[in-house]
Design a protein around this motif. Structure first.
Motif, short mmCIF file in Angstrom:
data_model
loop_
_atom_site.label_atom_id
_atom_site.label_comp_id
_atom_site.label_asym_id
_atom_site.label_seq_id
_atom_site.Cartn_x
_atom_site.Cartn_y
_atom_site.Cartn_z
N VAL A 1 0.84 -1.20 0.00
CA VAL A 1 0.00 0.00 0.00
C VAL A 1 0.88 1.26 0.00
O VAL A 1 0.60 2.23 -0.71
N MET A 2 1.94 1.24 0.79
CA MET A 2 2.85 2.39 0.82
C MET A 2 3.46 2.63 -0.55
O MET A 2 3.55 3.79 -1.01
N HIS A 3 3.85 1.57 -1.23
CA HIS A 3 4.43 1.71 -2.57
C HIS A 3 3.42 2.31 -3.54
O HIS A 3 3.77 3.18 -4.36
N ARG A 4 2.17 1.89 -3.41
CA ARG A 4 1.13 2.38 -4.32
C ARG A 4 0.77 3.83 -4.00
O ARG A 4 0.53 4.64 -4.91
N VAL A 5 0.76 4.19 -2.71
CA VAL A 5 0.39 5.54 -2.31
C VAL A 5 1.41 6.56 -2.79
O VAL A 5 1.08 7.72 -3.07
N GLN A 6 2.67 6.15 -2.94
CA GLN A 6 3.71 7.06 -3.38
C GLN A 6 3.41 7.66 -4.75
O GLN A 6 3.82 8.79 -5.06
N SER A 7 2.68 6.90 -5.57
CA SER A 7 2.33 7.39 -6.91
C SER A 7 0.90 7.91 -6.99
O SER A 7 0.41 8.23 -8.06
N ALA A 8 0.25 7.98 -5.83
CA ALA A 8 -1.13 8.47 -5.79
C ALA A 8 -1.15 9.84 -5.12
O ALA A 8 -1.04 9.95 -3.90
N GLU A 9 -1.29 10.86 -5.92
CA GLU A 9 -1.23 12.23 -5.40
C GLU A 9 -2.42 12.57 -4.50
O GLU A 9 -2.31 13.43 -3.63
N ASP A 10 -3.55 11.91 -4.70
CA ASP A 10 -4.76 12.25 -3.95
C ASP A 10 -4.71 11.80 -2.49
O ASP A 10 -5.50 12.25 -1.67
N VAL A 11 -3.81 10.87 -2.17
CA VAL A 11 -3.76 10.32 -0.81
C VAL A 11 -2.54 10.87 -0.06
O VAL A 11 -2.66 11.64 0.88
N GLY A 12 -1.35 10.44 -0.46
CA GLY A 12 -0.13 10.96 0.15
C GLY A 12 0.36 10.12 1.32
O GLY A 12 -0.43 9.49 2.04
N LEU A 13 1.67 10.11 1.51
CA LEU A 13 2.28 9.30 2.57
C LEU A 13 1.95 9.83 3.95
O LEU A 13 1.84 9.05 4.91
N MET A 14 1.77 11.14 4.08
CA MET A 14 1.45 11.70 5.40
C MET A 14 0.09 11.20 5.88
O MET A 14 -0.07 10.87 7.06
N PHE A 15 -0.89 11.13 4.97
CA PHE A 15 -2.21 10.62 5.35
C PHE A 15 -2.12 9.14 5.69
O PHE A 15 -2.76 8.68 6.64
N LEU A 16 -1.33 8.38 4.92
CA LEU A 16 -1.18 6.95 5.20
C LEU A 16 -0.56 6.74 6.57
O LEU A 16 -0.97 5.84 7.32
N GLU A 17 0.42 7.58 6.93
CA GLU A 17 1.04 7.48 8.25
C GLU A 17 0.01 7.76 9.35
O GLU A 17 -0.01 7.10 10.39
#
Length: 457
Positions: free
Chosen positions: A74-90
């Motif tokens: 999921v982290m790998h996929r979120v890196q290329s998804a501008e609408d979500v972002g790693l900060m939100f995933l964290e």
């Protein structure tokens, strides 16, 4: 400025949500509970937070692509998804340090989802009141909204595609095993073409007067009711007593109208006829055939009554006899007749979809059909919208030369069938018993062959 903000907040209703529970639920999904959440009918509408919606959609896309739902993937996929972002995933991962409490977060999100659905329906109904809609139309829309509300609150807005695939597989399995894939019409030859009558279908049966469309519809309805499957029959042409007499005549194989009502039989003959019919009257009184005779009902009132019958009595099919006699809604009184009929046709199709039951609507053919040996869909009276809305269109016609006493050969041409092939079914209308039978039955074979040979000569 602060005062203005407070006033706005007082006017605009607060949307029910629990952001912490939504983030925690997403964290559980990422840490191994995704399949459990899907099995619990979790969908995008369970989340109010915009980024939470987008992250859930991303998880669904990963599953459809065959990717495993794990923190690393999921982290790998979120890196290329501008609408979500790693900060939100964290933030999501921090909201759910352990997955053992996933059912707790599930319950909280579900409660807020239900509250949002109820609020949305309430606002929609309030908007209708503000628009000054016709009272009867408003009541019908309110009932429709409330009926849909119970389904939405319980289901949680399931994925229609997934449900469709599951239902398709079940239908194919039942068909392969020889089970019914829909409601049977009671006529084997007709079922072979239609494959049964299914929920959501608008089935139109059209004919000229006196060909037997009411009798055929009543035969189908009675067959289902006699098997314990509830049917609602809306009649605009006949009284309840007339319809019941037709049913009993058909069931008991007696000519109640001719022998008893018209007194063509002697005293002894009438007594025998009544005695034979008596046992069927008792059975009919217990069967779930609901006859509604309200000649002033408009389509909104039909829909309202049908919803209650489906909910309270478990009705499996609705019959309307016949479509062009249904009264227009008040707002349509001044419109052209073809527009009124189109509105009625569309409403019946929507009713079939909403209640997930087949709706059998009878229709009249125009006079042009009398000049044709084989009537077509274009001969349906007053509206071309009927043929567009219908899933199935059946056209009844009779050959005046093909008869044997009360037995009349009637052809039922399936001119439209979204779920299968077109074709022609031969039926025999036993007029004095008001009963249709398959023409392929052995008892009809001899006279039909003789008539056909005589016509060919």
């Amino acid at each position: 400025m602060k005062i203005l903000t407070v006033i706005i907040l007082m006017i605009i209703p607060q949307i029910p949500n629990d952001r912490k529970a939504e983030l925690a639920l997403l964290g559980c999904a990422i840490q191994g509970k995704y399949d459990d959440l899907v099995s619990s009918d979790v969908g995008k509408d369970w989340f109010h937070d915009l980024k939470a919606k987008k992250l859930w959609s991303l998880l669904c896309e990963m599953t459809d692509a065959g990717d495993a739902i794990q923190p690393e993937t999921v982290m790998h996929r979120v890196q290329s998804a501008e609408d979500v972002g790693l900060m939100f995933l964290e933030e999501v991962m921090s909201a759910c340090p352990t997955v053992s409490s996933w059912d707790h977060w599930l319950k909280l999100c579900n409660e807020k989802r239900k509250a949002r659905v109820v609020q949305q329906k309430g606002l929609q109904l309030a908007a209708l009141v503000d628009e000054g809609s016709d009272v009867e139309e408003l009541v019908a829309k309110a009932e429709s909204a409330i009926y849909a509300l119970s389904s939405e609150v319980i289901s949680g807005g399931r994925d229609a595609r997934r449900e469709g695939i599951k239902e398709m597989v079940e239908i194919l399995e039942d068909a392969h095993a020889g089970k019914e894939t829909g409601l049977s019409t009671g006529f084997r030859s007709l079922d072979q073409i239609l494959g049964g009558m299914r929920g959501g279908q608008l089935i139109v049966l059209a004919a000229r007067p006196a060909v037997g469309k009411t009798a055929l519809a009543l035969n189908i309805a009675d067959k289902l009711a006699s098997e314990g499957k509830p049917v609602a029959f809306f009649s605009y042409e006949m009284t309840s007593a007339e319809l019941c007499m037709r049913v009993v005549s058909s069931r008991s194989d007696t000519d109640l109208i001719g022998s008893v009502l018209n007194r063509r039989a002697d005293t002894q003959g009438r007594l025998q006829c009544i005695q034979k019919a008596a046992q069927h009257i008792t059975k009919l009184n217990k069967d779930p055939l609901y006859i509604i005779v309200e000649p002033h009902y408009n389509v909104a009132q039909i829909c309202s009554r049908a919803r209650r019958l489906v909910k309270e009595e478990g009705v499996k099919m609705i019959v309307v006899d016949y479509l062009q006699l249904v009264a227009p809604n008040k707002e349509d009184f001044r419109r052209d007749r073809h527009i009124q009929v189109a509105t009625i046709s569309k409403a019946l199709k929507c009713l079939a979809m909403e209640l997930d039951v087949p709706v059998l609507a009878l229709a009249q053919l125009n006079r042009g059909a009398a000049d044709n040996d084989s009537p077509s869909i274009a001969h349906i009276k007053e509206s071309g919208a009927i043929e567009q809305d219908a899933n199935i269109v059946g056209l009844l016609s009779s050959d005046p030369t093909m008869y044997d006493g009360p037995n009349q050969l009637v052809k039922l041409a399936i001119g439209k069938n979204r779920g299968g092939r077109q074709g022609i079914v031969d039926l025999v209308f036993v007029r004095n018993k008001l009963r249709f039978e398959d023409a392929e039955l052995p008892k009809h074979e001899k006279w039909l062959n003789e008539k056909a040979a005589k016509g060919a000569a």
